[in-house]
Structures are given as C-alpha cells and as structure tokens.
Write a protein that holds these residues in place. Structure first.
Motif, short mmCIF file in Angstrom:
data_model
loop_
_atom_site.label_atom_id
_atom_site.label_comp_id
_atom_site.label_asym_id
_atom_site.label_seq_id
_atom_site.Cartn_x
_atom_site.Cartn_y
_atom_site.Cartn_z
N ILE A 668 0.84 -1.20 0.00
CA ILE A 668 0.00 0.00 0.00
C ILE A 668 0.88 1.26 0.00
O ILE A 668 0.60 2.23 -0.72
CB ILE A 668 -0.95 0.00 1.21
CG1 ILE A 668 -1.97 -1.12 1.07
CG2 ILE A 668 -1.64 1.36 1.36
CD1 ILE A 668 -2.99 -1.18 2.20
N PHE A 669 1.95 1.24 0.79
CA PHE A 669 2.86 2.39 0.82
C PHE A 669 3.50 2.60 -0.55
O PHE A 669 3.58 3.74 -1.05
CB PHE A 669 3.95 2.15 1.87
CG PHE A 669 5.07 3.15 1.81
CD1 PHE A 669 4.89 4.44 2.28
CD2 PHE A 669 6.30 2.81 1.27
CE1 PHE A 669 5.92 5.37 2.22
CE2 PHE A 669 7.34 3.73 1.21
CZ PHE A 669 7.15 5.02 1.69
N ILE A 670 3.92 1.52 -1.19
CA ILE A 670 4.56 1.64 -2.51
C ILE A 670 3.54 2.12 -3.55
O ILE A 670 3.84 2.99 -4.38
CB ILE A 670 5.19 0.30 -2.93
CG1 ILE A 670 6.30 -0.09 -1.96
CG2 ILE A 670 5.74 0.39 -4.34
CD1 ILE A 670 6.92 -1.44 -2.24
N CYS A 671 2.32 1.58 -3.50
CA CYS A 671 1.29 2.00 -4.45
C CYS A 671 0.95 3.48 -4.29
O CYS A 671 0.80 4.21 -5.27
CB CYS A 671 0.04 1.14 -4.29
SG CYS A 671 0.18 -0.50 -5.02
N PHE A 727 -2.67 4.34 9.93
CA PHE A 727 -3.44 3.11 9.73
C PHE A 727 -2.52 1.89 9.64
O PHE A 727 -2.78 0.86 10.27
CB PHE A 727 -4.29 3.22 8.46
CG PHE A 727 -5.00 1.95 8.09
CD1 PHE A 727 -6.16 1.57 8.77
CD2 PHE A 727 -4.51 1.12 7.09
CE1 PHE A 727 -6.81 0.39 8.44
CE2 PHE A 727 -5.15 -0.06 6.76
CZ PHE A 727 -6.31 -0.42 7.44
N SER A 728 -1.45 2.01 8.86
CA SER A 728 -0.55 0.86 8.72
C SER A 728 0.14 0.53 10.04
O SER A 728 0.37 -0.66 10.36
CB SER A 728 0.49 1.14 7.63
OG SER A 728 1.33 2.22 8.00
N LEU A 730 -1.16 1.12 13.12
CA LEU A 730 -2.18 0.50 13.97
C LEU A 730 -2.48 -0.93 13.51
O LEU A 730 -2.71 -1.82 14.35
CB LEU A 730 -3.45 1.34 13.96
CG LEU A 730 -3.36 2.72 14.63
CD1 LEU A 730 -4.67 3.48 14.46
CD2 LEU A 730 -3.01 2.57 16.12
N TYR A 731 -2.49 -1.14 12.22
CA TYR A 731 -2.71 -2.49 11.69
C TYR A 731 -1.60 -3.44 12.16
O TYR A 731 -1.87 -4.58 12.56
CB TYR A 731 -2.75 -2.44 10.17
CG TYR A 731 -2.79 -3.80 9.50
CD1 TYR A 731 -3.99 -4.51 9.40
CD2 TYR A 731 -1.63 -4.38 8.98
CE1 TYR A 731 -4.03 -5.76 8.80
CE2 TYR A 731 -1.66 -5.62 8.38
CZ TYR A 731 -2.86 -6.31 8.29
OH TYR A 731 -2.89 -7.56 7.70
N THR A 732 -0.36 -2.95 12.14
CA THR A 732 0.75 -3.77 12.61
C THR A 732 0.59 -4.10 14.10
O THR A 732 0.85 -5.23 14.53
CB THR A 732 2.08 -3.04 12.37
OG1 THR A 732 2.21 -2.71 10.99
CG2 THR A 732 3.27 -3.89 12.78
N CYS A 733 0.16 -3.11 14.87
CA CYS A 733 -0.08 -3.35 16.30
C CYS A 733 -1.20 -4.37 16.51
O CYS A 733 -1.10 -5.23 17.40
CB CYS A 733 -0.43 -2.04 17.00
SG CYS A 733 0.90 -0.81 17.00
N LEU A 734 -2.24 -4.29 15.69
CA LEU A 734 -3.36 -5.23 15.81
C LEU A 734 -2.91 -6.66 15.52
O LEU A 734 -3.27 -7.60 16.24
CB LEU A 734 -4.48 -4.81 14.86
CG LEU A 734 -5.74 -5.71 14.84
CD1 LEU A 734 -6.42 -5.68 16.20
CD2 LEU A 734 -6.70 -5.24 13.75
#
Length: 742
Positions: A668-671, A727-728, A730-734
């Motif tokens: 997502i970061f690259i896109c 978001f990315s 928090l997603y990693t934390c989740l």
C-alpha cells in the motif's frame, strides 16, 4: 616627464574607451564582448595590478570631478583615485589576481586578533533560530535510534530468511515467492539502510556558530547571477536583492551572466546601473557547434572577464541562480567562515523556496536534504556546494582550474575537487536565500534527472571518490559520502526493476512469508512489529529538523522518481546512441507544445489534457500500470483466501496476512507513492501569482518573500498520507496483539 601610475591608468582607460566606440561589427562578432556595462578584449594588456592598486574596487561613489567610463547603456562607472594604502587584513585569503598584484600568502599581514575583530558571533549554533527546545534535545538520540533501527531490521531479516529455510526443509518445497518478497523488501530498504549508515555519523557534534562580518574593512566579492532564458522580472528580483546587500558598495559588484542574451534584461540592467554603478551585464558569444558547457562555462566566462573590470577580480566570488533572492545579510553571514580559516574554500547556505505548493506533492522543497543531510555532511567535513548562494575563494578555484567543464552538476564537482586538493567546505544552516521550484511537472523531472546524471557522471570521472590523484587528500568520510550518493542514484535501476516483482508474486498466489510452524509465524509477526515501531520512531526523530511530513514526502519521492532517474542513467551511461542513448536530462516524448500550467487556477489545462500529458508524454503510464497490477493482484489473492481456503476465521486471517497483507502493508505504501504523478495530474495544487508571494518595496522595487510563503503549508494530501501511515502502524499493532490470541 615621468607619468604617475594614476595618469598612466587614466590614459589607457581613454584608449580602451576609444576602442570600444569604434565600429567593430555586431556584439556577437567577438567572443569576449561584454554586452552592456563593459567590453573587454582578451588581447588588451590593461590590468589594474600593473599600477599596484592595493584595494578594490575603486570607490563607486565618486564625485563630480571624477572621471568615468561611458557605458553602452548610457550609464557611467565613476572611480576615485586609487589608494596607496598598504595595510591589508585579508591578504591570507587573496589569490594572485589583477586586483592586488600579490602572490598568495598563508601568513596574515595583521594578527589573528585583528581579523577576528571583524567577526562577531551572534549565536553558538547557526541553526539556533530554526529549531530549538525539546526538538534539539530529542534529536540527540538520532544516532542511537538509527543504530537500533538497523539492528532490529537485520534481526528481522535474518529471522525471515531462517524461517524460509526451515520451512523448505520441513516441506521439501521451494518457496520462491517468499524469497522474491524478501529481495523486494530488501531492495526498498537499502536506500534507507545506506542513509542510516550515514546518519549514525551525526553522533559527532556539529559546531558552526552564527557569525556576522562587521565594519567596512571587508573582502571584495564578485557576485555572479547566472541566467539563461528565465523571465526578466524573476532575474531582476534576484539582481535587486543582490545589490541591496548590507555590505559596503565599494567592496562588491553584481555581474549578470546572461546566456540567453535577453534584450529586455540587458535594458533593465542598464537602467538599474544608473542607481547601482556596481552592476554589470555580460553575455558571452556561443558559437554553434562548439560546446559551451552550460552553467559551468557561463561561470568561468564571468571569472575570466572580471579580471578586466576596474580594480580586477575580487578576493571571493559568489553565485546566485536566476531565481534565488538573497537576504540582506547574505554576504556578511557567509564570509566570516572563510575569513577566519584561510583553508576554507567554499561556504554555502541551504536552497530554500517561497513558491512550494501546499503539501509539496512532488517533494520539491529539498527540506530533508538541506535541514538533515547537509548539516551531518558539514559535521563530517564534506559539505557539498548547494548550487546557489555560495561564496568561493578565488585561490581555491584557480587551483582546481575554475569550474569543471563537461558536467551537469558543476556544483558537486567543484566542491569535490576542492576537497580532493585539501581545501575545506562549510555549510551555514541559515535561511539566507529563497528561490522558486519548477512550476510544472515536466520542469521538475528535467531538474531532478539532470542533478542525478550530473552526480553520477562526476562520480565516474572521480572513480566514485575512492582513488585517484583528484581525491588524494580526501578523508574517509569525504570518500564515503561521494561513493554513497552516487550509488544511491545508480541504485534506482535495481529498485525500478524489483518493484514489478510485487504484483507478479501476488498474482502467483504463493505465500509471501514462509514458516514451518505456528510458533515461527508468531515470532515473525512480533519481529515485524518491533521493526515497524522502531522504524517509525527513528523516522520521527531523524526528520525533526526538516519536519516529520517533509521526511515522509522524501521517502515516497525516492520510490516514484526512481523509474525516471533509472531511465536517464541507462540512456546516458549504458545504451549506445543507436539504441537511444543520450547524455541529457529527462525529455518528454511526443510533442508537448506548452506547459500544462497546472498550478494556475485560470490557465491550467483540463484534467484529460493533464492526464494524457503526464501518462504518455511524461511516461507515468509505468506508475499507473504498477498500481493497477498490484491492486488487481491483491484483490485476487484476497478472493482466494475468502473462497478457496478453509472457512475458519483463523485460517482466512492467516492466509490474508501471509499472502498480501503482511504488516506494515508495504504494497500500500509503494502503491500510494507510485500514484503520485497520477494524483498530481488529477488534482494539482493551486498557487497564486508569484507577486502575491513577495513583499516589494515601492521605491526600490526590492522584493523578498513573505513569511508565509517561506513555509510549506499543510494540505489535504499530507493529511491523507498521515492517515495512511497511522493506519498501517495501527494495523501492525493489531496483528501483533493477535499473535498472542490466536
């Protein structure tokens, strides 16, 4: 009757003045012609040093009885009787020039204390007014956090590799997709790792005070304003700013070097020279078919011709780009660093801008480089010439043969050659000049690819600063810096190729992360979490001097700009001419008759026109194809996980995480980074007219940027990218928490 030196000088000036007014053809007929303020013939033997003039320039104030040179513009350049004073404070820094008739000497003609009396220290740090307080204290943690970030990443990478090997042994299967994904992640991370290796050197404290040169007994300076086809008003704003210096008028002169021979600019300079007799206009003759060496050739022409001006060449030369408006204390802020150290060859300030659009979508501000990288380089004694606003010692320039020719990056080449000869360079971290960034997408590409080609070309010629006579006196840090930044430009080729591996491995439907059992998966997730958090913390601290969002823009810029730089490097250094090889910056394909005017609310082309031009003329179709293929591949993988795997929630989640959504969602970061050109075409930032960004004196017409225009405004795009980063994370934390629950 024996004539005095002054009488001989006046007589020879009259002879030269007579020669100038003889019908010798058009201005273009002689390659040494100075188009407005002075015409000098190289064959002429009139040198002020023949008369042992001890100071320069002759007073430009003059008196009613002072003789004068009549100029083609109609203006005059008064001069007073040459002084016979012999006491010089700055003889240690003078080169052998016609202005002084002396050989370079390393010994001061007065004591060091006398020299230092001319310099006052305002603050202990030159950037004390830019950023301070808790930010400065927190920034001291940078080398430690950088080291921790690198160490955690290497542990994470090693664990990833070990798990793939163990998984292959356990299943007797080759996980090709997992290996490719590791290679891609490493390829994307290498530029950051290389920067990390450099930023860890920030552990060495930087001690450069904020100083000012005081009084009127100051060195002489030739200020060159280089231009080639820019708008006359833009150039004249720079010229007026250069003339409006808080510096004795008889100690500096402004020389406009016009490579486009603009009649309007020549006329404007002629009119302004009535008010400022220390203003000169020059335009060299460029013979078709003969190389003119771009900006370096123009500067060398100015250096050569300044010897023929009244009083000879200055002790120092300074250079301003056509659009860079200097602050009033520009010269007084830079020169103390050279005056106090006779081995200081070059002193340069940051390039700052006043027309950067909100959110700076194309990362044009250079803030990360000028506020983070350059101060670190300066601490290590390897400050680069920033291309504009710098002051250089004539003696050092003469030793390297003036500005090196045949390079698109004469600034980098010049400072590198000076370091190779044992000279010093300095970076003064003060806002002393403000210019304009390119106002359209195509000009931005041309500028940045030209810089990259110039840096790589210079590195090839200097053996990447690793060996050779030209870099013999460089320190290890200076050699490492030269190697690092050339390598980063070359690395864009590998990075561009590796990017398309992402959609390929996603379409393959194979897991990106291989492991032998659930325990290995849990530890992989936890290591990934640690790496992500430490990396975010390191970025936050490292980006403090430039601003957090500026640093993030720079990270995205490295990705979406890589294909352009890679293409130009391949064309310039790899492909033969019959296969499309060419030594030049990025050039749009097809026919693009005019700029898109995308930042002008009234003149901008419609969205279809902008999209067509950027996708096809500017080859952003590569970016679009990458984003499209990657998103399609991620959708297909998600479909397979939901409908072709087990219906258990746990199995679906593991499938998603190990196939497409491995934290921190790198794809997502690259896109989002690669989408930058398309997003820019759809919704370009809007900017007001340049005049609205300036405060102009109604009497003198001197203009300086407004306080608001000197800052990059926080816009909607910056907010969106911050949401993406949050978001990315928090997603990693989740996912990290889930590794303990499932």
């Amino acid at each position: 009757m024996v004539k005095s030196h002054q009488e001989e000088y006046e007589e020879m000036v009259e002879i030269e003045d007579f020669r100038r007014h003889q019908p010798t053809g058009s201005d273009d007929s002689h390659p040494r012609l100075l188009s407005t303020n002075i015409d000098s013939n190289r064959s002429s033997q009139v040198h002020p040093d023949d008369f042992m003039a001890p100071q320069w320039p002759p007073s430009i104030v003059g008196s009613g009885s002072s003789p004068s040179l009549t100029l083609r513009s109609g203006a005059t350049t008064p001069y007073d009787q040459l002084s016979s004073t012999k006491h010089l404070i700055y003889t240690d820094s003078r080169s052998s020039t016609p202005m002084n008739g002396r050989s370079p000497s390393k010994e001061l003609s007065s004591s060091d204390s006398e020299v230092h009396e001319k310099v006052t220290i305002l603050r202990k740090r030159d950037d004390a007014d830019i950023w301070k307080g808790w930010r400065r204290h927190l920034y001291r943690l940078t080398p430690f956090l950088t080291f921790a970030n690198t160490a955690v990443y290497m542990v994470y990478l090693g664990l990833r590799i070990a798990c793939v090997i163990l998984a292959q042994k356990a299943t007797d299967t080759t996980f090709a997709a997992a290996w490719v994904f590791i290679a891609v992640e490493l390829a994307v991370a290498i530029p950051s790792l290389m920067h990390n290796g450099w930023t860890m050197w920030s552990l060495k404290s930087r001690h450069r005070p904020k100083m000012r040169l005081v009084g009127n007994d100051v060195p002489t300076v030739d200020v060159f304003v280089t231009c080639c086809g820019e708008d006359d008003e833009v150039v004249m704003d720079t010229v007026r700013g250069a003339l409006d210096q808080d510096y004795p008028g008889d100690k500096f002169r402004v020389i406009v070097l016009d490579d486009a021979k603009s009649p309007g600019l020549q006329r404007d300079c002629a009119l302004l020279s009535h008010t400022y007799p220390n203003l000169y206009y020059m335009a060299r003759t460029k013979i078709p078919g003969q190389p003119h060496h771009f900006k370096a050739g123009n500067l060398n022409y100015g250096l050569e011709q300044s010897h023929h001006l009244p009083g000879g060449a200055g002790e120092f030369m300074a250079a301003l780009d056509a659009d860079m408006i200097p602050e009033r204390d520009w010269l007084r802020a830079l020169l103390p660093h050279a005056v106090q150290d006779p081995k200081m060859a070059l002193v340069c300030p940051p390039q700052l801008f006043y027309n950067t659009p909100p959110s700076d979508p194309l990362a044009q501000s250079l803030d990360f480089f000028v506020h983070v990288i350059e101060p670190i380089k300066d601490a290590m004694g390897v400050a680069w010439c920033t291309g504009s606003g710098y002051v250089a010692r004539r003696e050092a320039l003469e030793e390297i043969g003036n500005f090196p020719l045949g390079s698109l990056a004469e600034d980098v080449a010049t400072s590198t050659l000076m370091l190779g000869k044992g000279w010093k360079t300095a970076y003064v971290h003060e806002p002393l000049q403000f210019g304009t960034v390119p106002e359209d997408y195509g000009s931005h590409l041309k500028q940045r690819t030209r810089w990259a080609i110039g840096t790589v070309d210079t590195s090839f010629k200097l053996n990447f600063c690793l060996w050779g006579e030209k870099v013999r006196q460089m320190t290890f840090a200076q050699r490492f810096s030269g190697f690092l930044y050339a390598s980063l430009s070359l690395y864009t080729i590998l990075l561009s190729i590796s990017l398309f591996a992402i959609p390929v491995i996603l379409i393959m439907g194979k897991p990106l992360v291989a492991y032998a059992n659930d325990t290995q998966l849990r530890w992989l997730i936890r290591a990934c979490f640690a790496n992500t958090i430490v990396n975010r913390l390191c970025e936050f601290v490292l980006f403090i001097p430039a601003g957090y969002h500026t640093g993030q823009r720079g990270s995205r810029y490295q990705l979406w700009m890589s294909p352009y730089i890679a293409l130009c490097i391949i064309r310039s250094f790899v492909l033969p001419k019959w296969l499309g090889g060419q030594t030049q910056a990025f050039k749009p394909t097809g026919s693009l008759s005019s700029a898109l005017n995308e930042r002008d609310p009234k003149l901008k082309k419609n969205m279809f026109r902008r999209l067509w031009a950027i996708l096809f003329n500017y080859m952003a179709a590569f970016h679009f194809a990458f984003v499209y293929l990657t998103l399609v591949a991620a959708t297909l993988v998600s479909y397979r996980c939901f409908f072709q795997e087990s219906h258990r929630v746990r199995d679906i989640l593991i499938c998603l995480v190990t196939h497409a959504f491995w934290p921190p969602l790198t794809f997502i970061f690259i896109c989002s980074s690669m989408w930058t050109p398309i997003g820019y075409a759809i919704d370009p930032p809007q900017m007001p007219d340049r005049e609205e960004l300036l405060v102009r004196d109604p009497q003198t017409k001197v203009a300086h940027p407004t306080p608001q225009s000197k800052k990059v405004a926080f816009g909607g795009q910056a907010a969106w990218f911050e949401f993406e980063y949050t978001f990315s994370t928090l997603y990693t934390c989740l996912i990290f928490v889930a590794s303990f629950l499932f």
